[in-house]
Scaffold this active site. Structure first.
Site, PDB file in Angstrom:
ATOM      1  N   LYS A  36       9.252  11.750  15.031  1.00 38.71           N
ATOM      2  CA  LYS A  36       9.639  10.704  14.090  1.00 38.71           C
ATOM      3  C   LYS A  36      10.288  11.347  12.873  1.00 38.71           C
ATOM      4  O   LYS A  36       9.687  12.192  12.210  1.00 38.71           O
ATOM      5  CB  LYS A  36       8.413   9.891  13.668  1.00 38.71           C
ATOM      6  N   ASP A  63      12.864   6.615  11.636  1.00 35.42           N
ATOM      7  CA  ASP A  63      11.981   5.700  10.900  1.00 35.42           C
ATOM      8  C   ASP A  63      12.523   5.480   9.491  1.00 35.42           C
ATOM      9  O   ASP A  63      12.038   6.068   8.533  1.00 35.42           O
ATOM     10  CB  ASP A  63      10.573   6.307  10.878  1.00 35.42           C
ATOM     11  N   LYS A  65      13.110   2.218   8.446  1.00 32.69           N
ATOM     12  CA  LYS A  65      12.609   0.874   8.066  1.00 32.69           C
ATOM     13  C   LYS A  65      13.679   0.036   7.382  1.00 32.69           C
ATOM     14  O   LYS A  65      13.526  -0.364   6.228  1.00 32.69           O
ATOM     15  CB  LYS A  65      11.384   1.015   7.159  1.00 32.69           C
ATOM     16  N   ASP A  68      17.451  -5.287   4.684  1.00 29.26           N
ATOM     17  CA  ASP A  68      18.593  -5.603   3.827  1.00 29.26           C
ATOM     18  C   ASP A  68      19.191  -6.906   4.353  1.00 29.26           C
ATOM     19  O   ASP A  68      18.606  -7.537   5.230  1.00 29.26           O
ATOM     20  CB  ASP A  68      19.609  -4.441   3.889  1.00 29.26           C
ATOM     21  N   THR A 127       0.614   0.596   6.982  1.00 29.13           N
ATOM     22  CA  THR A 127      -0.807   0.889   7.217  1.00 29.13           C
ATOM     23  C   THR A 127      -1.525   1.368   5.951  1.00 29.13           C
ATOM     24  O   THR A 127      -2.741   1.496   5.958  1.00 29.13           O
ATOM     25  CB  THR A 127      -0.980   1.926   8.341  1.00 29.13           C
ATOM     26  N   ARG A 207      -0.010  13.911   9.143  1.00 33.29           N
ATOM     27  CA  ARG A 207      -0.817  14.939   8.472  1.00 33.29           C
ATOM     28  C   ARG A 207      -1.909  15.579   9.317  1.00 33.29           C
ATOM     29  O   ARG A 207      -2.132  16.785   9.179  1.00 33.29           O
ATOM     30  CB  ARG A 207      -1.368  14.370   7.161  1.00 33.29           C
TER      31      ARG A 207
HETATM   32  O1  C5P Z   1       0.455  11.578   7.863  1.00 33.07           O
HETATM   33  P1  C5P Z   1       0.188  10.313   8.602  1.00 33.07           P
HETATM   34  O2  C5P Z   1      -0.406  10.515   9.977  1.00 33.07           O
HETATM   35  O3  C5P Z   1      -0.568   9.294   7.773  1.00 33.07           O
HETATM   36  O4  C5P Z   1       1.645   9.735   8.834  1.00 33.07           O
HETATM   37  C1  C5P Z   1       1.895   8.445   9.284  1.00 33.07           C
HETATM   38  C2  C5P Z   1       3.378   8.291   9.420  1.00 33.07           C
HETATM   39  O5  C5P Z   1       3.617   6.952   9.888  1.00 33.07           O
HETATM   40  C3  C5P Z   1       4.151   8.443   8.123  1.00 33.07           C
HETATM   41  O6  C5P Z   1       5.391   9.037   8.454  1.00 33.07           O
HETATM   42  C4  C5P Z   1       4.358   7.020   7.642  1.00 33.07           C
HETATM   43  O7  C5P Z   1       5.581   6.867   6.957  1.00 33.07           O
HETATM   44  C5  C5P Z   1       4.426   6.263   8.959  1.00 33.07           C
HETATM   45  N1  C5P Z   1       4.098   4.855   8.935  1.00 33.07           N
HETATM   46  C6  C5P Z   1       2.888   4.331   8.465  1.00 33.07           C
HETATM   47  N2  C5P Z   1       2.660   2.986   8.503  1.00 33.07           N
HETATM   48  C7  C5P Z   1       3.583   2.162   9.004  1.00 33.07           C
HETATM   49  C8  C5P Z   1       4.786   2.677   9.506  1.00 33.07           C
HETATM   50  C9  C5P Z   1       5.014   4.041   9.458  1.00 33.07           C
HETATM   51  O8  C5P Z   1       2.031   5.080   8.035  1.00 33.07           O
HETATM   52  N3  C5P Z   1       3.337   0.854   9.092  1.00 33.07           N
END
Ligand code: C5P
Length: 233
Positions: A36, A63, A65, A68, A127, A207
């Site tokens: 991603k 990603d 998002k 617009d 999330t 992460r």
């Molecule tokens: O580091 P972590 O596992 O929290 O990363 C989650 C990834 O998913 C990040 O790149 C974040 O931008 C993305 N994301 C999210 N919630 C969403 C859509 C994408 O956390 N609804």
């Protein structure tokens, strides 16, 4: 290893540079089918990085998002399609016309250049934010009506979405935290097993892999952890 489970892990390349992205991809690629690429890395390194990942045989989820006016999102969808990404996303909150414009523009560009169109995902609620299942379901239904291929939602809502919208709709869940990792700023977290058991087709992990002592081992563990849920289905 269970081939399908490797295919279910998407790793978020939330790093600042081309070299760091390639390093993380190299460390985890054995366990990952899609990387991603989000707004930070794409703003810094852009299309050359996406093309490089594709040339290395990886799938790419762009990603950004998009959110617009419909015409602008349609143009972005055309650009993402000609770049050759496998997935890109739009905000469901942008409305039915905006999502439909993305679907149509992407389909037309794919026809024009003779490729399979990328799969388009709609973001329901981030999330890191709180939301009700009803809000997420309403956005997911709107996305399906607009013709997008699936949604991004937390594992908490995945079950309700799967029940309401059926199997012909992709569910991608970020906010994944294996029992052995820190929660960070994600509120609605779930383990990989729970996400898959709740109906997720793909999980997005950032992460817990990137900050692990060994990203390779973290990716391997996550893929392994998903397998039991698969067997139980
Ligand atoms: O580091 P972590 O596992 O929290 O990363 C989650 C990834 O998913 C990040 O790149 C974040 O931008 C993305 N994301 C999210 N919630 C969403 C859509 C994408 O956390 N609804």
């Amino acid at each position: 290893m269970h081939g399908e489970d490797r295919g279910r892990l998407m790793v978020a390349l939330d790093v600042p540079t081309f070299d760091k992205a390639k390093e993380l991809a190299g460390q985890t690629g054995e366990y990952v089918a899609h990387f991603k690429v989000g707004s930070r890395l794409f703003t810094a390194e852009g299309p050359p990085l996406v093309r490089n990942l594709k040339e290395s045989g990886y799938g790419v989820f762009l990603d950004l998002k998009f959110h617009d006016i419909p015409n602008t999102v349609a143009e972005a969808a055309t650009a993402a399609t000609s770049l050759g990404v496998d997935f890109f996303d739009v905000h469901a909150a942008g409305g039915t016309d905006m999502m439909r414009a993305a679907v149509e523009a992407s389909g037309e560009e794919a026809d024009r250049i003779g490729v399979t169109p990328p799969r388009i995902l709609a973001i329901t609620v981030l999330t890191s934010m709180s939301s009700t299942v009803d809000e997420v379901l309403a956005l997911a239904e709107r996305a399906k009506d607009a013709g997008v291929d699936g949604i991004v939602s937390s594992a908490w809502e995945a079950k309700a979405i799967r029940e309401a919208l059926g199997t012909d709709f992709l569910i991608v869940t970020p906010g994944i935290r294996p029992a052995w990792s820190a929660k960070n700023d994600q509120r609605r977290v779930a383990t990989p097993q729970v996400a898959i058991a709740n109906g997720a087709d793909y999980i997005v992990v950032g992460r817990p892999i990137r900050n692990a002592e060994s990203p390779t081992e973290a990716a391997r563990l996550i893929v392994e952890e998903m397998a039991p849920a698969e067997v139980r289905k």
